[in-house]
Structures are given as structure tokens and as C-alpha cells.
Design a protein around this motif. Structure first.
Motif: not given
Length: 635
Positions: A180-182, A264-268, A286-287
Motif C-alpha cells: 500500500s505504500d507503493g 501495517p502496510v498492506s497487500t490486502g 487500499n489504493p
């Protein structure tokens, strides 16, 4: 009362188990039912455990307990790292004010999650929120089949992803995935997750079997196992666990202390927007989520509400939309409500069973037989003497399902044990336990395993945290066994006493019991590891090897060794099913455990919430990206 349930499904060929050790991770695995003890202290996904409010103090206490346990292990720690007494649950530097939207999906939960890291805890809440942010290589759907998530495909024997000996698994990742942070999601994150568990000394199912993970390119992870792991497909997934971000979490030897456990950062499908302890957690889309046009909801909010009565009223009024694992008396009121959907998972997961000790109490030695229970005729008599229909009705409001085998889902063509007190009495007579006309308790009269005249009196334990339902069931069983001349002396203890370690004189590991009554079930759809932990003769705990397994019945059927060895190799699905049914048949006749009822998970849903699909193979948020609120009807 509105009720829905899943259609019955065939479980084979997926290969997953409920973890056979606690997800409170220690260097040496704890006995399985430490799970049940912890799960009753902090409410989890199970339907019939009493719900308790747990404060942040308890979360810190549990973490302190983890650290104290870890002091006895050899952990790989960086030389320059100073000791720290406790992991500090710092919260992320998120927005100070995030408004709850009018169209938010609001879900009340009784207590704050301990963190987002389901590798560290097993309260059910960390899995609930971890599923929103940490994607898995593969997961299991409601139909009991695997599907790739962050992986491009499932590695199998047929496509070459699984080596012929089962010791090499090659995962190909989906291209173009980002956190989610790129930052890009790569095979390095898969390797990092394994390294973090290894270097932090934290146990998780199957990770101790991994020798190495290669990451030859960003989209390829090659896992090298010391031996075939039957549940390799769910190695990096299931119940809120998944792949962790190497770029965000930091030192792999310090998992307990990571800020990313709370930031957390996300892949969900969602990202954490705000966490106010004791109040709420707010999640927003999550963009960078890889599934187009998901999530459907603009906001998902978990409100902290410990009062089950208030949760019920809010659900009826449409102020919240989902109540997790409601228990009586609230559940009974919900069942009678006209505007709440009660969802019972079908198939059920947890099997209530009596666990007999086949060794002499206190000996923990299978070579010294129990004076009564070592005789299979006595165990069969106990099963025939128990009216599971009455047990289900009077203790569990007919929410369970009477079963006669641990593998009831496999349809192995086994005739159910009927309630037949006359046959129970005949078996006891045949075994040399005779009931005289003027007595209420049978005595040894030629039984050959006890002193002549010894009474058939058994001490039976339950764990207090389950609540009134189990206590009622225990009392009913006591009365049923009394009708055939067996006296049951009931004992109620804390789960910590029943399932504690050998060093701490755990009742089961030390063999200090006759019968125990508790519930358990395997995670996923393949019970190989779960069953081998309970019934493999090599899994009998001893003084010299107290963590050999959880065969606390001291059941030693050497014929099962070949079956378990075969099940621990890569097999075609049809061959695996045949072996499992062979195993089920042996267990059905020998009754090293005496299965009674299968108990479902229960969810209460406001009809406005659409897309939710609870099942036993994952936490309910497994498909939260598909959740949405139906438009309100025009007034």
C-alpha cells in the motif's frame, strides 16, 4: 428466525490442518489445547466459549509471558541490541481524526486485537484484522478448495511446482503487485517472513521444516524443506497470517518488537486509517489492491464493545452489521429475532469428544495399561451408553451434529454408533465388569486388568473456560454412564492445568486422568498432521521427550505407522483419501478418542450486510473486499 448455512461439501483433496500447536509462538511448541485455554481468556472464533472482556493489561501480560518463555531458548539476536523488558505496542502515526462514514460497515468486537501479527497470537482478533492487510500466497475458499492469492498459480506435482519427493516447492508470484505504500511485493518478502520466524525463535506450523528459501528473481520463491510438509499450500496463509513486508518491519530477529505489528502496510483490500485503543479501528480501501474495483466498501470499522447484550441490540437496530461467535443467552434471543440472520458453518469444525487414558493413571506409560479403559470393549460401552441426541438437545440447543468419527466429513462409510444402553451393559459384562443386583457401580469380576472387586469409577475433567454448555454436557454424561454402572467423578479445572507442559505437571501430558471432555478440530481440509499428533504411536509424550506429540491417550497401534508415513508423502488425491478412510476405520473401532458432537461456528448478520461468506477454513474477513451494504428500501 432467519437461518442460512453452507451446503455440504467434499473436503478432499485440499491439504491443510488447524495448527496442531498454539499460535502463541514459543521455541518449543506447546500442547494443542493451550490454544483452547488462551482462546477462552481472550474471545476467539469459537462458537461456544464464554466471551470475556480483556483489557490492554492482559495483552501486555501475554506478551510478557511470551518473553519469559523465550528466555529459555537460543534465539539469534543482534549483538548490539539492548534487552528490552516488553514489546511496546506503539500505534501508528495515523490521522488524528478520521470520521466514521454513514455508509461504513461497522462490526463490534469485545476487545482490541493484540496486534496485526497472527504469527504471534491466537485470540482470533489479530487474524480478523490481519486478513485485511496481509495477503497470502494461497488460501482456501468456502468450497474447501485452494485458490492462489498473491501467487500466480498453485504449485503441484502436475505442474512441476512441487518436487517429486515433496521437499522443494516453487512459488511463482503475480507480477505487478505492490504494498500500500507503493513498494513492490517480491519473493524477498516471502523469504523475509520465514527468516523472521526463524531468527526470532517463534514457532509456526511447518516453518521449522524449511531449510532455506531461494529468491532467484523478484517473482520466484523456491522453498526447500527437510521433509514433505502436507500443508505446504497454506504455508504462507490461513487465519490472518500471510507474507510480511521486508522493507517495513525491520530486523528479522526482533519480530516481537516490530512497530509494523501495529503499523501495517498492506497487500490486502484495506489499509489501517485509525486505531483508538478501546474505541475503534477504521480501515479504508487500499489504493494498490491488485483486484480491480475492490474493495466494495468505502470504510470498514471495528468498534470495541464488550457488552454482548448491547451488540445484540445494535445489530437488531441496524447500527452494526455482524456479531462474531455469539453465545447463549444472547444467541437464543438472536435466533428468535425476526431481523437477524444466524449463520451456522456447515460443515462444523470442532468435535466434542471424550479422551480416555489407556495407560494407568499417573504412569504416562503405555506399557502399563489402564485397569478399565485399556479394554476397547469398555470404551465402546461408554460410547453406546451416551445418547448424543439428548446431549445435543439439552446441552447445545440442537446446534451440534452427532458424530461417530473424527473424520465425519469424509463419508468413509462408517455406521454411526447408536445409543444402546443394553449393548453397553453387555460389553461391560463381557469385559469382566459386573453389576450386582444390590449395587449401583460395576466391579471387576474376572476383568483381568484390576483387582477383583475394584469398582468401575473414573475421574473425568472438563475445562472451565468453555462455560455452561460443557458443564451441562458433562453432567448429562455422568448420568448416562451411571445408568450402565459406571461412576464418573467430575472435575472442573482451568485449561492451563489440563493442557500445561510436562515440566508444569500438565494433567494430560503426565497422564493424570481417566477421561477428559473437550472439543477440537483441524484447520483446513487435510487432517494428516492433526491426526498424527493425536494418534501416531510415535507422538506419545514421555519424560524424555515431552513434546513428541499430543497422543495423551497413550494409544499405541503400530499398524498406523505405515499409514501415517504414507500420508506424509506427496500422493494423488484419491490415494490420500483411501488412506484417510483406512485410518478413520481403525479409529472408529479402537476409540482412542470417543467423538460425540460436531459443533459449528456461529455468526449473527444484519441482512443489510451483503457479500459476507463465513466458513471454517479461514477467518470471516477472508473476503471482506466483497462486503457491501444493500441500499435502504425507500420509505
Amino acid at each position: 428466525m432467519a437461518k442460512i448455512s453452507q451446503p455440504s461439501i467434499a473436503h478432499f483433496p485440499a491439504k491443510v490442518e488447524r495448527p496442531s500447536r498454539s499460535r502463541f509462538k514459543f521455541c518449543a511448541p506447546l500442547p494443542l489445547h493451550y490454544n483452547n485455554w488462551v482462546n477462552s481468556i481472550v474471545p476467539n472464533r469459537r462458537s461456544f466459549l464464554t466471551t470475556h472482556l480483556i483489557s490492554l493489561t492482559l495483552h501486555l501480560t501475554i506478551l510478557l509471558f511470551l518473553l519469559l518463555s523465550l528466555t529459555a531458548c537460543e534465539l539469534i539476536q543482534p549483538a548490539a541490541s539492548p534487552a528490552s523488558p516488553l514489546p511496546t505496542p506503539t500505534l501508528p502515526p495515523l490521522a488524528l481524526a478520521v470520521d466514521v462514514r454513514d455508509d461504513a460497515i461497522i462490526v463490534p468486537i469485545p476487545a482490541d486485537p493484540p496486534s496485526f501479527n497472527a504469527y504471534l497470537n491466537n485470540t482470533g482478533y489479530e487474524a480478523l484484522i490481519g486478513e485485511l492487510v496481509y495477503g497470502s500466497l494461497a488460501e482456501i475458499g468456502p468450497d474447501g478448495n485452494y485458490y492462489p492469492e498473491l501467487a500466480a498459480k498453485l504449485p503441484t506435482l502436475a505442474n512441476g511446482g512441487l518436487g517429486e519427493e515433496g521437499r522443494t516447492v516453487t512459488w511463482q508470484l503475480r507480477p505487478g503487485l505492490h504494498w500500500s505504500d507503493g513498494e513492490p511485493f517480491t519473493s524477498g518478502d516471502v523469504r523475509f517472513t520465514w527468516q523472521a520466524l526463524r531468527d526470532s525463535g517463534i514457532w509456526a506450523p511447518g516453518f521449522d521444516l524449511i531449510d532455506n528459501i531461494e529468491a532467484p528473481d523478484p517473482l520466484t520463491a523456491i522453498i526447500h524443506y527437510r521433509e514433505f510438509y502436507p500443508n505446504y499450500l497454506i504455508q504462507f496463509g490461513g487465519q490472518g497470517t500471510g507474507v510480511l513486508p521486508a522493507h517495513h518491519c525491520g530486523d528479522p530477529a526482533k519480530m516481537l518488537f516490530w512497530d509494523c505489528n501495529f503499523e501495517p502496510v498492506s497487500t490486502g483490500p484495506f489499509v489501517l486509517a485509525q486505531w483508538i485503543p478501546g474505541v475503534r479501528l477504521i480501515f479504508e480501501p487500499n489504493p494498490n489492491y491488485f483486484i480491480p474495483e475492490r474493495p466494495l466498501a468505502s470504510q470498514l470499522v471495528f468498534e470495541i464493545e464488550p457488552d454482548p447484550d448491547l451488540r445484540q441490540r445494535q445489530l437488531e437496530r441496524g447500527n452494526v452489521y455482524l456479531d462474531l461467535w455469539p453465545d447463549d443467552p444472547v444467541l437464543s434471543r438472536m435466533e428468535q429475532s425476526g431481523n437477524i440472520i444466524i449463520f451456522y458453518t456447515n460443515p462444523a469444525r470442532y468435535v466434542l469428544r471424550l479422551v480416555p487414558n489407556l495407560s494407568a493413571p499417573g504412569s504416562a506409560d503405555p506399557d502399563i495399561p489402564h485397569p478399565a479403559l485399556a479394554d476397547v470393549r469398555v470404551r465402546q460401552a461408554i460410547r453406546y451408553a451416551i445418547d448424543t441426541g439428548r446431549l445435543n438437545e439439552e446441552a447445545f440447543n440442537n446446534r451440534g451434529r452427532p458424530v461417530s468419527t473424527e473424520l465425519f466429513q469424509f463419508d468413509c462409510n462408517l455406521t454411526p454408533y447408536p445409543y444402546n444402553s443394553g449393548l453397553a451393559a453387555a460389553l461391560l459384562d463381557e469385559a469382566g465388569w459386573v453389576l450386582k443386583p444390590d449395587e449401583n457401580v460395576r466391579r471387576c469380576q474376572g476383568c483381568g486388568t484390576a483387582e477383583e472387586g475394584a469398582p468401575l469409577v473414573l475421574t473425568s475433567y472438563i475445562y472451565a473456560e468453555f462455560g455452561n454448555d460443557l458443564d451441562t454436557a458433562h453432567r448429562l454424561i455422568k448420568g448416562m454412564l451411571a445408568e450402565v454402572g459406571i461412576e464418573l467423578q467430575r472435575q472442573v479445572v482451568e485449561g492451563g492445568q489440563l493442557w500445561d507442559t510436562w515440566a508444569n505437571n500438565g494433567l494430560e501430558l503426565r497422564g493424570n486422568f481417566d477421561l477428559d471432555l473437550w472439543d477440537d478440530g483441524y484447520y483446513g481440509v487435510d487432517p494428516t498432521l492433526y491426526l498424527s499428533d493425536y494418534f501416531d504411536p510415535r507422538a506419545i509424550p514421555t519424560r524424555d521427550n515431552p513434546v513428541a506429540g499430543l497422543n495423551v491417550s497413550r494409544y499405541r497401534n503400530l499398524d498406523l505407522i505405515d499409514i501415517f508415513d504414507a500420508l506424509h508423502t506427496p500422493l494423488p488425491d484419491n490415494r490420500r483419501r483411501v488412506l484417510l478412510c483406512e485410518l478413520a476405520t481403525v479409529l472408529y473401532h479402537d476409540l482412542p478418542h470417543i467423538p460425540l458432537l460436531a459443533l459449528p461456528d456461529v455468526y449473527a448478520i444484519n441482512p443489510a450486510l451483503q457479500g459476507v461468506s463465513p466458513h471454517i477454513y479461514d477467518t470471516v474477513t477472508w473476503n471482506a473486499g466483497d462486503w457491501y451494504l444493500a441500499p435502504s428500501p425507500p420509505e
